[in-house]
Scaffold this motif. Structure first.
Motif, PDB file in Angstrom:
ATOM      1  N   VAL A 135      57.550   8.485  49.549  1.00 51.24           N
ATOM      2  CA  VAL A 135      58.893   8.412  48.963  1.00 51.24           C
ATOM      3  C   VAL A 135      59.853   9.179  49.858  1.00 51.24           C
ATOM      4  N   GLY A 136      60.893   8.537  50.320  1.00 54.53           N
ATOM      5  CA  GLY A 136      61.822   9.226  51.209  1.00 54.53           C
ATOM      6  C   GLY A 136      63.226   8.642  51.182  1.00 54.53           C
ATOM      7  N   LEU A 137      64.097   9.328  51.911  1.00 58.93           N
ATOM      8  CA  LEU A 137      65.504   8.914  51.990  1.00 58.93           C
ATOM      9  C   LEU A 137      65.632   7.695  52.900  1.00 58.93           C
ATOM     10  N   SER A 138      66.399   6.689  52.463  1.00 58.76           N
ATOM     11  CA  SER A 138      66.471   5.481  53.279  1.00 58.76           C
ATOM     12  C   SER A 138      67.215   5.716  54.581  1.00 58.76           C
ATOM     13  N   CYS A 139      66.791   5.017  55.597  1.00 60.32           N
ATOM     14  CA  CYS A 139      67.408   5.026  56.920  1.00 60.32           C
ATOM     15  C   CYS A 139      67.583   6.449  57.452  1.00 60.32           C
ATOM     16  N   SER A 140      66.555   7.274  57.299  1.00 64.14           N
ATOM     17  CA  SER A 140      66.655   8.643  57.790  1.00 64.14           C
ATOM     18  C   SER A 140      65.303   9.101  58.323  1.00 64.14           C
ATOM     19  N   GLU A 141      65.336  10.102  59.174  1.00 69.22           N
ATOM     20  CA  GLU A 141      64.101  10.603  59.777  1.00 69.22           C
ATOM     21  C   GLU A 141      63.527  11.775  58.966  1.00 69.22           C
ATOM     22  N   ILE A 142      64.288  12.227  57.968  1.00 66.29           N
ATOM     23  CA  ILE A 142      63.827  13.365  57.163  1.00 66.29           C
ATOM     24  C   ILE A 142      62.500  13.033  56.508  1.00 66.29           C
ATOM     25  N   GLU A 143      61.559  14.000  56.575  1.00 68.88           N
ATOM     26  CA  GLU A 143      60.249  13.715  56.016  1.00 68.88           C
ATOM     27  C   GLU A 143      60.256  13.817  54.491  1.00 68.88           C
ATOM     28  N   GLY A 144      59.713  12.794  53.842  1.00 70.95           N
ATOM     29  CA  GLY A 144      59.691  12.764  52.384  1.00 70.95           C
ATOM     30  C   GLY A 144      58.384  13.298  51.821  1.00 70.95           C
ATOM     31  N   THR A 145      57.948  12.695  50.717  1.00 74.46           N
ATOM     32  CA  THR A 145      56.762  13.154  49.990  1.00 74.46           C
ATOM     33  C   THR A 145      55.761  12.017  49.864  1.00 74.46           C
ATOM     34  N   VAL A 146      54.476  12.338  49.990  1.00 71.54           N
ATOM     35  CA  VAL A 146      53.451  11.311  49.775  1.00 71.54           C
ATOM     36  C   VAL A 146      52.787  11.542  48.421  1.00 71.54           C
ATOM     37  N   TYR A 162      61.941   3.742  49.667  1.00 70.22           N
ATOM     38  CA  TYR A 162      63.149   4.421  50.148  1.00 70.22           C
ATOM     39  C   TYR A 162      64.232   4.411  49.085  1.00 70.22           C
ATOM     40  N   THR A 163      64.849   5.580  48.935  1.00 69.90           N
ATOM     41  CA  THR A 163      65.798   5.745  47.837  1.00 69.90           C
ATOM     42  C   THR A 163      66.914   6.683  48.272  1.00 69.90           C
ATOM     43  N   ASP A 164      67.677   7.204  47.312  1.00 71.51           N
ATOM     44  CA  ASP A 164      68.785   8.088  47.682  1.00 71.51           C
ATOM     45  C   ASP A 164      68.428   9.568  47.558  1.00 71.51           C
ATOM     46  N   VAL A 165      67.153   9.873  47.294  1.00 73.93           N
ATOM     47  CA  VAL A 165      66.722  11.277  47.379  1.00 73.93           C
ATOM     48  C   VAL A 165      65.689  11.386  48.502  1.00 73.93           C
ATOM     49  N   ASP A 166      65.600  12.562  49.122  1.00 72.02           N
ATOM     50  CA  ASP A 166      64.770  12.648  50.322  1.00 72.02           C
ATOM     51  C   ASP A 166      63.333  13.066  50.041  1.00 72.02           C
ATOM     52  N   GLY A 167      62.905  12.924  48.797  1.00 73.80           N
ATOM     53  CA  GLY A 167      61.513  13.227  48.468  1.00 73.80           C
ATOM     54  C   GLY A 167      61.402  13.746  47.047  1.00 73.80           C
ATOM     55  N   ILE A 168      60.203  14.205  46.711  1.00 79.07           N
ATOM     56  CA  ILE A 168      59.943  14.737  45.374  1.00 79.07           C
ATOM     57  C   ILE A 168      60.023  16.265  45.473  1.00 79.07           C
ATOM     58  N   TYR A 169      60.765  16.864  44.594  1.00 81.69           N
ATOM     59  CA  TYR A 169      60.919  18.320  44.592  1.00 81.69           C
ATOM     60  C   TYR A 169      60.096  18.948  43.471  1.00 81.69           C
ATOM     61  N   SER A 170      59.766  20.223  43.657  1.00 81.98           N
ATOM     62  CA  SER A 170      58.985  20.938  42.646  1.00 81.98           C
ATOM     63  C   SER A 170      59.752  20.983  41.323  1.00 81.98           C
ATOM     64  N   THR A 171      61.060  21.037  41.422  1.00 74.19           N
ATOM     65  CA  THR A 171      61.891  20.931  40.225  1.00 74.19           C
ATOM     66  C   THR A 171      63.264  20.425  40.651  1.00 74.19           C
ATOM     67  N   ASP A 172      64.077  20.035  39.704  1.00 70.21           N
ATOM     68  CA  ASP A 172      65.361  19.413  40.021  1.00 70.21           C
ATOM     69  C   ASP A 172      66.268  20.377  40.813  1.00 70.21           C
ATOM     70  N   PRO A 173      66.574  20.058  42.072  1.00 69.26           N
ATOM     71  CA  PRO A 173      67.380  20.973  42.896  1.00 69.26           C
ATOM     72  C   PRO A 173      68.779  21.215  42.325  1.00 69.26           C
ATOM     73  N   ARG A 174      69.222  20.322  41.445  1.00 75.74           N
ATOM     74  CA  ARG A 174      70.546  20.547  40.834  1.00 75.74           C
ATOM     75  C   ARG A 174      70.474  21.660  39.792  1.00 75.74           C
ATOM     76  N   LYS A 175      69.252  21.915  39.293  1.00 76.29           N
ATOM     77  CA  LYS A 175      69.110  22.960  38.280  1.00 76.29           C
ATOM     78  C   LYS A 175      68.554  24.256  38.865  1.00 76.29           C
ATOM     79  N   TYR A 176      67.900  24.136  40.037  1.00 79.34           N
ATOM     80  CA  TYR A 176      67.312  25.324  40.667  1.00 79.34           C
ATOM     81  C   TYR A 176      67.456  25.141  42.175  1.00 79.34           C
ATOM     82  N   SER A 177      68.405  25.887  42.737  1.00 82.03           N
ATOM     83  CA  SER A 177      68.804  25.586  44.117  1.00 82.03           C
ATOM     84  C   SER A 177      67.711  25.891  45.140  1.00 82.03           C
ATOM     85  N   ASP A 178      66.725  26.727  44.763  1.00 75.96           N
ATOM     86  CA  ASP A 178      65.646  27.031  45.707  1.00 75.96           C
ATOM     87  C   ASP A 178      64.478  26.047  45.617  1.00 75.96           C
ATOM     88  N   ALA A 179      64.617  25.012  44.825  1.00 73.40           N
ATOM     89  CA  ALA A 179      63.518  24.053  44.636  1.00 73.40           C
ATOM     90  C   ALA A 179      62.989  23.577  45.980  1.00 73.40           C
TER      91      ALA A 179
END
Ligand code: ASP
Ligand code: MG
Length: 399
Positions: free
Chosen positions: A227-238, A171-188
């Motif tokens: 890998v997922g966001l801590s203390c949240s129900e949002i589904e992360g990445t396996v 558990y971390t401060d991002v809610d999973g693994i993205y295809s690319t950095d969402p800060r650089k590509y908003s549709d990631a």
């Protein structure tokens, strides 16, 4: 009954409030009928602060003592979390590396886990205690405290999951693994799953989500890592072995860019593998990470060789090369972005590189260097072309 090994990163335990929140989350999960083991990192920026303290004492802090100092960060957070859980009326116990026989080897500051004893953990779990373990630390063969390298608590968690045959959740401060950095590509897009190999490639390209060795360990022992966001129900990445490629699987899973390197070209060197291997050997012996090596075909017995190195190593690398050739033959290109696409689908899909180069050429994006592996294509392009390249390629490969 299944054992769940959770790891909470520094930002998830940064304050006493956040520690209480983690305590609640862990208790809730235990109530669903699981045996809970929780690995924690140091609170917030504690490790950085401890390093600053050490630097205030010495320009080159003694490595053994630095590890002794840094290990205290995780002892604080583990004791506090155990305290929080007990305060809420549930059983918990914290353990340091010493207490669970977490054996390490190798150098201070980047030691490797050899093994750990599970008896104490299992006994506590049997007593329905939530077991809290200080991450990032171990005890070496002479009984000294060592640390595993920055971000190493991930590796502690996976090692424990391997030994307990448990489920591993980071558990971390991002809610999973993205295809690319969402800060650089908003549709990631967030990935539901990613293969160990892909994740390792992305990590080596600077996707700082996880400690690489934790992924290697998961892969070696076949333990999936959530890998997922801590203390949240949002589904992360396996992160797991993804081998059931179906018709709709994409050849490219992820895209990463890095501006941390420069390109070095040495012109007109004798086409003699000895000279090259000597240069690379000396550079390698200084632990400078060379990448993207390419060589031109020989003309009159001479070749040009290009490669990339981390920006920070420019000075040291130049002084090494100057021992082998005149300065006028050395060219540095600081204006590069390493642009990479990664996907295990590339093993079975051809034409990914061709598509990528076509898009680059149609859009006037110059490619300065290219390297490929079985599951990765990396191009060095101009930094000003980065944004455009991300948009075009992410769009084309539906990332
Ligand atoms: N606290 C250590 C660090 O900041 C270990 C970790 O966070 O995993 O690097
Ligand atoms: Mg940390």
């Amino acid at each position: 009954m299944s054992v769940i090994v959770q790891k909470y990163g520094g930002s998830s335990v940064a304050t006493t409030e956040k520690i209480k929140k983690v305590a609640e989350t862990v208790i809730k999960r235990q109530k669903k009928g699981h045996k809970m083991v929780v690995v924690v990192s140091a609170m917030g920026d504690t490790t950085d602060d401890l390093i600053s303290l050490a630097n205030g004492i010495s320009k080159k802090p003694d490595k053994r003592e630095l590890d002794a100092l840094l290990s205290t960060g995780e002892m604080i957070s583990s004791a506090l979390l155990a305290m929080a859980i007990k305060d809420m009326g549930y059983e918990a116990i914290s353990y340091t590396a010493y207490q669970i026989g977490m054996k390490t080897s190798g150098q201070y500051g980047k030691s490797l886990i050899e093994d750990l004893e599970v008896e104490k953990i299992n006994k506590s779990l049997k007593e329905d205690k939530i077991v809290i373990i200080a991450g990032f630390q171990g005890i070496n063969e002479i009984g000294d405290i060592t640390t595993l390298g920055r971000g190493g608590s991930d590796t502690t968690a996976v090692a424990i999951a391997v030994k307990l045959d448990g489920i591993c959740e980071i558990y971390t401060d991002v809610d999973g693994i993205y295809s690319t950095d969402p800060r650089k590509y908003s549709d990631a897009k967030k990935l539901k799953e990613i293969d160990y190999e892909e994740m390792l490639e992305l990590a080596s390209l600077g996707a700082q989500v996880m400690h690489s060795r934790s992924i290697e360990l998961g892969q070696k022992y076949g333990v999936p890592i959530y890998v997922g966001l801590s203390c949240s129900e949002i589904e992360g990445t396996v992160i797991r072995e993804v081998n059931n490629m179906n018709m709709e699987s994409k050849p490219v899973t992820g895209l990463a860019t890095s501006d941390e390197d420069i390109a070095v070209t040495i012109k007109g060197i004798e086409q003699n593998i000895n000279i090259l291997s000597n240069i690379f050997e000396v550079i390698g012996s200084r632990k400078i990470n060379i990448d993207m090596i390419s060589q031109t075909a020989p003309i009159d017995g001479k070749v040009n060789v290009s490669f990339t190195i981390p920006k920070d190593d420019t000075y040291e690398c130049m002084s090494i090369i100057k021992q082998f050739t005149e300065e006028k033959n050395i060219f540095i290109d600081k204006d590069i972005t390493k642009f990479s696409v990664v996907g295990i689908g590339m093993k079975t899909t051809s034409g990914v590189a061709a598509k990528m180069f076509k898009i680059f050429s149609d859009n006037n994006i110059d490619v300065k260097l290219i390297t490929t592996s079985e599951i990765r294509i990396t191009c060095a392009i101009k930094q000003e072309d980065k944004g455009k390249a991300i948009n075009l390629i992410a769009n084309k490969f539906n990332l």
